[in-house]
Design an enzyme around this catalytic site. Structure first.
Site, PDB file in Angstrom:
ATOM      1  N   GLU A   1       0.933  -0.477  -4.852  1.00  0.00           N
ATOM      2  CA  GLU A   1      -0.117   0.497  -5.157  1.00  0.00           C
ATOM      3  C   GLU A   1       0.389   1.894  -4.857  1.00  0.00           C
ATOM      4  O   GLU A   1       1.141   2.090  -3.901  1.00  0.00           O
ATOM      5  CB  GLU A   1      -1.358   0.192  -4.300  1.00  0.00           C
ATOM      6  CG  GLU A   1      -2.537   1.139  -4.491  1.00  0.00           C
ATOM      7  CD  GLU A   1      -2.583   2.290  -3.503  1.00  0.00           C
ATOM      8  OE1 GLU A   1      -3.443   3.184  -3.677  1.00  0.00           O
ATOM      9  OE2 GLU A   1      -1.745   2.331  -2.570  1.00  0.00           O
TER      10      GLU A   1
ATOM     11  N   GLU B   1      -3.701   4.403  -8.627  1.00  0.00           N
ATOM     12  CA  GLU B   1      -4.980   5.013  -8.271  1.00  0.00           C
ATOM     13  C   GLU B   1      -5.040   6.440  -8.804  1.00  0.00           C
ATOM     14  O   GLU B   1      -4.173   7.264  -8.503  1.00  0.00           O
ATOM     15  CB  GLU B   1      -5.192   5.020  -6.760  1.00  0.00           C
ATOM     16  CG  GLU B   1      -6.521   5.646  -6.381  1.00  0.00           C
ATOM     17  CD  GLU B   1      -6.811   5.682  -4.899  1.00  0.00           C
ATOM     18  OE1 GLU B   1      -7.674   6.486  -4.491  1.00  0.00           O
ATOM     19  OE2 GLU B   1      -6.168   4.931  -4.140  1.00  0.00           O
TER      20      GLU B   1
ATOM     21  N   LYS C   1      -6.093   9.748  -8.312  1.00  0.00           N
ATOM     22  CA  LYS C   1      -6.515  10.451  -7.100  1.00  0.00           C
ATOM     23  C   LYS C   1      -7.264  11.734  -7.421  1.00  0.00           C
ATOM     24  O   LYS C   1      -8.083  12.190  -6.632  1.00  0.00           O
ATOM     25  CB  LYS C   1      -5.281  10.774  -6.236  1.00  0.00           C
ATOM     26  CG  LYS C   1      -5.605  10.923  -4.772  1.00  0.00           C
ATOM     27  CD  LYS C   1      -6.014   9.583  -4.167  1.00  0.00           C
ATOM     28  CE  LYS C   1      -6.718   9.737  -2.855  1.00  0.00           C
ATOM     29  NZ  LYS C   1      -7.175   8.442  -2.319  1.00  0.00           N
TER      30      LYS C   1
ATOM     31  N   HIS D   1      -0.940  11.201  -2.177  1.00  0.00           N
ATOM     32  CA  HIS D   1      -2.280  10.810  -1.762  1.00  0.00           C
ATOM     33  C   HIS D   1      -3.143  12.018  -1.420  1.00  0.00           C
ATOM     34  O   HIS D   1      -4.238  12.186  -1.937  1.00  0.00           O
ATOM     35  CB  HIS D   1      -2.211   9.853  -0.563  1.00  0.00           C
ATOM     36  CG  HIS D   1      -3.556   9.442  -0.058  1.00  0.00           C
ATOM     37  ND1 HIS D   1      -4.261  10.182   0.879  1.00  0.00           N
ATOM     38  CD2 HIS D   1      -4.326   8.377  -0.350  1.00  0.00           C
ATOM     39  CE1 HIS D   1      -5.414   9.586   1.126  1.00  0.00           C
ATOM     40  NE2 HIS D   1      -5.482   8.488   0.396  1.00  0.00           N
TER      41      HIS D   1
ATOM     42  N   ASP E   1       0.147  -2.128   4.435  1.00  0.00           N
ATOM     43  CA  ASP E   1       1.357  -1.337   4.711  1.00  0.00           C
ATOM     44  C   ASP E   1       2.535  -2.227   5.064  1.00  0.00           C
ATOM     45  O   ASP E   1       3.670  -1.769   5.067  1.00  0.00           O
ATOM     46  CB  ASP E   1       1.094  -0.389   5.881  1.00  0.00           C
ATOM     47  CG  ASP E   1      -0.011   0.619   5.619  1.00  0.00           C
ATOM     48  OD1 ASP E   1      -0.223   0.969   4.433  1.00  0.00           O
ATOM     49  OD2 ASP E   1      -0.670   1.056   6.578  1.00  0.00           O
TER      50      ASP E   1
ATOM     51  N   ASP F   1      -0.702   6.431  -5.511  1.00  0.00           N
ATOM     52  CA  ASP F   1      -1.691   7.442  -5.897  1.00  0.00           C
ATOM     53  C   ASP F   1      -1.073   8.444  -6.863  1.00  0.00           C
ATOM     54  O   ASP F   1       0.072   8.857  -6.675  1.00  0.00           O
ATOM     55  CB  ASP F   1      -2.166   8.199  -4.653  1.00  0.00           C
ATOM     56  CG  ASP F   1      -2.663   7.271  -3.567  1.00  0.00           C
ATOM     57  OD1 ASP F   1      -3.782   6.769  -3.700  1.00  0.00           O
ATOM     58  OD2 ASP F   1      -1.913   7.042  -2.582  1.00  0.00           O
TER      59      ASP F   1
ATOM     60  N   HIS G   1       0.830  -1.203   0.000  1.00  0.00           N
ATOM     61  CA  HIS G   1       0.000   0.000   0.000  1.00  0.00           C
ATOM     62  C   HIS G   1       0.867   1.258   0.000  1.00  0.00           C
ATOM     63  O   HIS G   1       1.654   1.472   0.931  1.00  0.00           O
ATOM     64  CB  HIS G   1      -0.895  -0.033   1.249  1.00  0.00           C
ATOM     65  CG  HIS G   1      -1.826   1.115   1.377  1.00  0.00           C
ATOM     66  ND1 HIS G   1      -1.943   1.848   2.533  1.00  0.00           N
ATOM     67  CD2 HIS G   1      -2.705   1.661   0.498  1.00  0.00           C
ATOM     68  CE1 HIS G   1      -2.848   2.786   2.375  1.00  0.00           C
ATOM     69  NE2 HIS G   1      -3.334   2.697   1.148  1.00  0.00           N
ATOM     70  N   ARG G   2       0.749   2.045  -1.048  1.00  0.00           N
ATOM     71  CA  ARG G   2       1.563   3.257  -1.230  1.00  0.00           C
ATOM     72  C   ARG G   2       3.055   2.929  -1.105  1.00  0.00           C
ATOM     73  O   ARG G   2       3.839   3.700  -0.562  1.00  0.00           O
ATOM     74  CB  ARG G   2       1.155   4.350  -0.253  1.00  0.00           C
ATOM     75  CG  ARG G   2      -0.323   4.704  -0.330  1.00  0.00           C
ATOM     76  CD  ARG G   2      -0.707   5.820   0.625  1.00  0.00           C
ATOM     77  NE  ARG G   2      -2.153   5.817   0.865  1.00  0.00           N
ATOM     78  CZ  ARG G   2      -2.760   6.488   1.825  1.00  0.00           C
ATOM     79  NH1 ARG G   2      -2.055   7.255   2.652  1.00  0.00           N
ATOM     80  NH2 ARG G   2      -4.059   6.404   1.985  1.00  0.00           N
TER      81      ARG G   2
END
Length: 235
Positions: free
Chosen positions: A42, A108, A110, A56, A228, A44, A15-16
């Protein structure tokens, strides 16, 4: 529903990057995800000042040493900021160059008003250079922007982001031509999983960090998680 189908692959998506180990949405974070063995990563993307930046929040305070809204600054000003541990806010092209097809990328959208079109231009180019389609997915909560992206680059897989359970269950993803539902762990519903799988959609859940919850997600039959801590999910 049938739980934990052993033939179903469980995908671990950093995640990120790997936010539990390194600053989010940074090249250092993607290096961490790679080192930890994440299957996908992943991040943003926002369009600003003609550039696709990985960020993000719409404001700078939480993740950088800057202040104010991102769109109040020029690209040059934003690049002088510290996004954590001396990292710059990276561009989409820099992230793709670093990852270099080694793992999948979930991008993603954003922001709206052109982000989808700009990302489509970049991704069509990297696909033409050999990046496999099965290692790319574009997702968004902003479904009109996702629709615009899909209209411009229909060959690139998309995922519908949800923070709730729609009345038509997984129908919105089918309507958009998506390959997955990416849904909050607060709203994961076994009926939704069953409906998505019946429609040949995958279900990915965000953001799952506690070992007990990782185990539970596997047991109820989701296809993967955003986390995370990719190392916890792979343990």
């Amino acid at each position: 529903m049938e739980s934990n189908n052993p033939s179903r692959e469980f995908t671990v998506i950093g995640h990120r990057g790997a936010r539990g180990h390194a600053p989010e949405n940074t090249l250092l974070g993607f290096d961490a995800a790679l080192c930890l063995g994440a299957h996908w990563v992943e991040f943003d993307v926002q369009l600003h000042d003609g550039e696709l930046l990985l960020m993000h929040d719409l404001r700078l305070e939480r993740t950088t040493n800057g202040k104010g809204r991102l769109d109040e600054h020029t690209f040059a000003q934003l690049r002088t900021l510290d996004a954590g541990k001396g990292q710059q806010i990276p561009t989409l092209q820099e992230a793709l160059s670093l990852i270099d097809q080694r793992i999948g990328v979930n991008i993603e959208l954003k922001t709206w008003n052109g982000t989808g079109a700009a990302v489509a231009n970049v991704l069509r180019e990297v696909v033409a250079q050999g990046w496999p389609l099965d290692k790319i997915q574009v997702s968004s909560f902003h479904l009109p922007e996702l629709y615009e992206f899909h209209d411009l680059a229909p060959e690139i897989p998309i995922g519908v982001l949800l923070c709730g359970v729609p009345l038509d269950w997984a129908g919105c993803a089918v309507e958009l031509g998506a390959g997955s539902l990416n849904i909050s762990d607060e709203f994961i519903d076994e009926r939704l999983i069953a409906d998505a799988h019946a429609r040949d959609l995958k279900v990915f859940v965000y953001t799952v960090n506690h070992p007990d919850e990782i185990t539970r997600m596997k047991a109820i039959g989701v296809d993967g998680i955003f986390t995370d801590y990719p190392d916890r999910a792979l343990a």
